[in-house]
Write a protein that holds these residues in place. Structure first.
Motif, mmCIF file in Angstrom:
data_model
loop_
_atom_site.group_PDB
_atom_site.id
_atom_site.type_symbol
_atom_site.label_atom_id
_atom_site.label_comp_id
_atom_site.label_asym_id
_atom_site.label_seq_id
_atom_site.Cartn_x
_atom_site.Cartn_y
_atom_site.Cartn_z
ATOM 1 N N ARG A 93 74.860 22.298 73.151
ATOM 2 C CA ARG A 93 74.192 21.435 72.055
ATOM 3 C C ARG A 93 72.963 22.441 71.831
ATOM 4 O O ARG A 93 72.506 22.936 72.361
ATOM 5 C CB ARG A 93 73.406 20.228 72.965
ATOM 6 N N LEU A 94 72.837 22.554 70.576
ATOM 7 C CA LEU A 94 71.817 23.429 69.801
ATOM 8 C C LEU A 94 71.056 22.506 68.997
ATOM 9 O O LEU A 94 71.367 21.631 68.385
ATOM 10 C CB LEU A 94 72.427 24.515 68.879
ATOM 11 N N LYS A 95 69.869 22.800 69.078
ATOM 12 C CA LYS A 95 68.647 22.256 68.410
ATOM 13 C C LYS A 95 67.889 22.893 67.372
ATOM 14 O O LYS A 95 67.664 24.248 67.831
ATOM 15 C CB LYS A 95 67.596 21.563 69.514
ATOM 16 N N LYS A 96 67.562 22.458 66.226
ATOM 17 C CA LYS A 96 66.781 23.229 65.165
ATOM 18 C C LYS A 96 65.364 23.603 65.992
ATOM 19 O O LYS A 96 64.699 22.792 66.826
ATOM 20 C CB LYS A 96 66.308 22.376 64.277
ATOM 21 N N PHE A 97 64.869 24.855 65.808
ATOM 22 C CA PHE A 97 63.617 25.234 66.403
ATOM 23 C C PHE A 97 62.391 25.048 65.271
ATOM 24 O O PHE A 97 62.512 25.458 64.435
ATOM 25 C CB PHE A 97 63.863 26.843 66.595
ATOM 26 N N ASP A 98 61.473 24.379 65.947
ATOM 27 C CA ASP A 98 60.198 24.487 65.152
ATOM 28 C C ASP A 98 59.142 24.796 66.077
ATOM 29 O O ASP A 98 58.811 24.261 67.179
ATOM 30 C CB ASP A 98 59.976 22.897 65.050
ATOM 31 N N LEU A 99 58.337 25.900 65.758
ATOM 32 C CA LEU A 99 57.235 26.482 66.431
ATOM 33 C C LEU A 99 56.363 25.220 66.570
ATOM 34 O O LEU A 99 55.618 24.637 65.629
ATOM 35 C CB LEU A 99 56.764 27.611 65.598
ATOM 36 N N CYS A 100 55.963 24.960 67.984
ATOM 37 C CA CYS A 100 54.824 23.987 68.200
ATOM 38 C C CYS A 100 55.211 22.695 67.754
ATOM 39 O O CYS A 100 54.213 21.813 67.735
ATOM 40 C CB CYS A 100 53.428 24.296 67.451
ATOM 41 N N GLY A 101 56.552 22.453 67.439
ATOM 42 C CA GLY A 101 56.907 21.157 67.018
ATOM 43 C C GLY A 101 57.691 20.516 68.270
ATOM 44 O O GLY A 101 57.499 21.109 69.426
#
Lengths: 402, 85, 336
Positions: free
Chosen positions: C327-335
């Motif tokens: 499972r891969l997840k979108k990366f959001d900095l500080c999110g």
């Protein structure tokens, strides 16, 4: 890394015999399994090996297995050892469904491939022989062993040449610590093949006599074959099942010498780091180590640098150490688990197995234990496994203290 | 002898995959190992195979190679005295 | 298991333009039954004197590893972990051919020395002078996922802070002929070399986050469906390739789902070999970063996905015995 990992089962087959009892008996008698090569069709009969004294058809009959297992020696050896490990840990089929099976091998189905390759390559690919090459891949061997035992949740294969089984043990322990599985059956299996017998011969590191690890006049390896598996278990699982605990897997480390594909660095950097990091994980000091089952292949290069690495850690006096490869032969990918089971037998029965064949010191204060020696107070053992490419792994087994 | 030296240089380039080199780049008397071409123990074993495959000379102890493989000139000298084909 | 595990950089060599994401803008379907990898330009990546002993797979592995490392936030990896189904096949094959030709004498040591599966991982360590953890997995079509699982577990529990994880498989012309017989389920045989830098560090250069890695042996479709039904994963990237033998297990699984996901594929672009799941991983990570899906990747173009791409679940099997789920997840900095 607070979670503890225990060994609750073990199985072994090697030139010393089939099973824990036969192996212990041979170790206590100091009997070597090194002899003339018979199981593979080779002209290099000048090199003695540590063979398992059964043909494929004998093993198939005893195990009651058919095609394709009956033609894959690595798998046959693996089934012998893994079955014993499961029985000794009283593992039910239900428990396997949530367990991992991780096996180390490099040879895999190479014995089958080398029997069929010439026909396929020289004549044509449309022959039935090419279908047999499907089993060349290491993963097939592992799956065939796993499926003969029951239904595991996950199955995979580590392949780092002579440290493969040690690295399978390490992955199993990491999966248990991470809570992914509670039980992991881990180890390795490797049959002798013409491919790697000739391969080691190209490196000119095979001894024509019984090998003499840590002897000044050592001149190489005796190859061997066999398999061994351990059942690793979380504390929670072992206690709830009330199963006997053979030992604690208290520390382990995998490092890389990062020097050369076949040679080792002069000061044994990889080996040094592996032993040090394993002790760190086990929260042990060098003085706590009672015995080292060395990788000790018998090549001039390995033994010299392994000794150098030990001397960097134990600067005053080396602990008792020996290589059991002059008894079993160098069982390559399986050596990490075969020698682990030997360490477990030493721990449970209070002795240090001897480094058979040793005669001449390399230097002062660097002599291995030659005859097997009682050591009732034995508590912590390091088992070293080093592979091509400087793949160095050390594993520590400790007497179980609740 | 000159023919043998040239032949050896080309064979060494081939078996050791010295891809960007030509026979002219290897000085006949220059050391092959260490400071020279930077060859290692595996290259020495490859040269033992070369002697056996091409000239029918069998070395059973890698230590024997040390002297023989010190330069192309020393290999040529050894080959001319011991070759079986 | 408290740390997070991010993908920080990646590089690939395959049948597509090497060391580039060019395929993402120009994805075209494979047609040939066997396509070799496009060799990367190794200038600046491999020292010529070190290259002389390297077979194709080794050159590709070093090229992708060094590229991924150069583009990452990591200088020296804590661990090098490799998956390879067949290892250094070209050297093994040459050694076997020499055994047919010369018998048991005059065999070449460098072929044997670099025929083992772990040659790749250790060569990278030797070049980087990296003394850290070094391991190799060779388990058919889940070799990469085994390596990924090892790295994932060790990063999550804080054993290591980062890892260079790769998957490399070469297929020689002779082995391609053999594979057509031994693996009739492969539609387009190709080669793979993928390297990725995983790290626990939150940095804006992260491509995506790995939230789960699982291996399963002989799972029932109901069992896998049960896992997916719990999460409602709306984007599934599957190892389908148009061959019935290969695709039926995926279809059986989809039938058991209690919801209707958008299904994606990658083997029509990248082909089949033991390491191809690493290209699925790379494709999914690229999609999460770019936030769009190239049209040929949809299994069913009538079911185009329109929402924000937050998660992709990758499912692959080999022989319907070895299964993997990533499972891969979108990366959001500080999110998040």
């Amino acid at each position: 890394m607070g979670k503890r990992v225990f060994v609750t089962g073990a199985g072994i087959i090697s030139a010393l015999g089939t099973g824990n009892d036969a192996t212990l008996k041979a170790l206590l008698e100091g009997k070597s399994g090194i002899g003339k090569i018979t199981c593979i069709d080779t002209e290099h009969t000048e090199f003695p090996v540590g063979e398992v004294a059964m043909s494929n058809s004998e093993m198939s009959r005893i195990l009651n297995v058919n095609y394709p297992v009956n033609g894959l020696r690595t798998v046959l050896l693996g089934i012998f050892a893994a079955r014993e490990a499961l029985v000794s840990a009283s593992l039910s089929p239900e428990l396997l469904r949530s367990a991992a099976f991780i096996s180390g091998t490099t040879v895999g189905g190479m014995d089958k491939t080398e029997r069929h390759f010439k026909t396929v390559f020289d004549t044509n690919v449309e022959t039935e022989d090419s279908l047999e090459m499907k089993f060349n891949d290491c993963g097939y061997s592992t799956e065939l062993i796993a499926d003969s035992l029951g239904k595991f949740r996950m199955v995979t294969t580590s392949s780092t040449a002579c440290s493969s089984a040690a690295n399978a043990i390490i992955l199993g322990a990491n999966l248990i610590k991470a809570g992914i599985v509670d039980i992991a059956v881990v180890g390795g299996a490797e049959a002798l093949t013409k491919f790697h017998l000739n391969g080691f011969n190209t490196l000119m590191i095979l001894d024509k006599e019984q090998c003499r690890p840590f002897d000044k006049n050592r001149s190489g390896i005796n190859l061997g074959e066999g398999a061994a598996y351990l059942v690793l278990e979380s504390e929670k699982s072992a206690k709830s099942r009330e199963v006997g605990i053979m030992a604690e897997l208290s520390g382990y480390a995998n490092t890389c010498d990062a020097f050369h594909q076949t040679a080792t660095s002069e000061n044994g950097e990889g080996a040094y780091k592996a032993m040090l990091k394993a002790m760190e994980m086990a929260r042990l000091t060098p003085a706590d180590i009672d015995y080292i089952n060395a990788h000790g292949t018998g090549t001039p290069n390995n033994d010299e640098t392994e000794l150098a690495a030990m001397e960097r850690i134990w600067t005053d006096k080396l602990p008792l150490f020996s290589s059991t490869k002059s008894l079993t032969g160098h069982t390559t990918s399986a050596s990490g688990s075969i020698e682990s089971v030997i360490c477990l037998l030493a721990l449970q029965n209070g002795f240090v197995p001897g480094n058979s064949g040793w005669r001449t010191p390399i230097k002062e204060n660097a002599n291995p234990v030659v005859e097997n020696t009682p050591l009732p107070e034995i508590r912590n053992i390091i088992n070293n496994s080093f592979g091509f490419g400087g793949n160095d792994s050390s594993i520590i087994f400790s007497k179980y203290i609740p | 002898m000159d023919n043998l030296i040239l032949q050896l240089k080309n064979q060494i380039i081939e078996v050791l995959n010295l891809e960007d080199m030509t026979a002219d780049d290897i000085a006949t008397d220059a050391p092959l190992f260490g400071e020279g071409l930077g060859l290692d123990s595996i290259d020495a074993l490859e040269l033992i195979v070369l002697l056996e495959r091409e000239y029918g000379i069998k070395l059973s102890n890698p230590a024997e190679g040390k002297q023989i493989f010190s330069s192309v000139a020393s290999i040529a000298d050894f080959v001319s005295k011991n070759r079986k084909k | 298991m408290t740390a997070r595990c991010f993908v920080n950089s990646m590089a690939q060599v395959s049948c597509r333009q090497p060391l580039s994401d060019e395929w993402f803008d120009n994805p075209c379907a494979l047609t040939a039954a066997y396509t070799r990898a496009q060799e990367p330009d190794t200038k600046g990546l491999i020292v010529p004197s070190e290259a002389r002993r390297m077979s194709k797979i080794l050159k590709r592995a070093v090229a992708t590893s060094i590229t991924a490392l150069n583009n990452s936030c990591v200088e020296q990896p804590d661990a090098i972990i490799t998956g390879t189904g067949m290892g250094c096949m070209e050297n093994s094959e040459k050694f076997l051919v020499d055994m047919c030709r010369y018998g048991e004498n005059c065999l070449k040591p460098s072929l044997f020395m670099q025929s083992t599966h772990n040659t790749i991982s250790s060569l990278i360590a030797i070049i980087l002078k990296c003394h850290g953890y070094n391991n190799t997995y060779s388990h058919k079509g889940i070799s990469f996922e085994s390596a990924l699982l090892d790295a994932f577990v060790q990063i999550k529990n804080g054993n290591i802070g980062n890892a260079l994880v790769g998957a490399h498989d070469e297929v020689t012309p002779f082995m391609a002929l053999v594979m057509k017989r031994t693996h009739p389920e492969y539609t387009n045989i190709t080669e793979t070399s993928v390297s990725a830098i995983l790290s626990s560090t939150e940095t804006d250069s992260n491509i995506c986050e790995i939230t789960d890695v699982n291996l399963f042996h002989n799972p029932e479709p109901e069992f896998l469906a049960g896992i997916l039904n719990k999460t409602d994963d709306s984007l599934l990237l599957l190892g389908v390739n148009g061959n019935q033998l290969n695709d039926t297990p995926y279809m059986s699984l989809l039938e058991k789902l209690s919801y209707s996901p958008s299904t994606l594929r990658y083997k029509n672009i990248f082909g089949d070999n033991f390491s191809s799941p690493a290209l699925a991983f790379y494709a999914a990570a690229t999609i999460l970063k770019q936030q769009r899906i190239p049209a040929p990747l949809y299994c069913d173009t009538s079911k185009n996905y329109t929402g924000k791409i937050n998660n992709i679940t990758i499912l692959n099997h080999c022989d319907n015995t070895a299964w993997s789920l990533i499972r891969l997840k979108k990366f959001d900095l500080c999110g998040s």
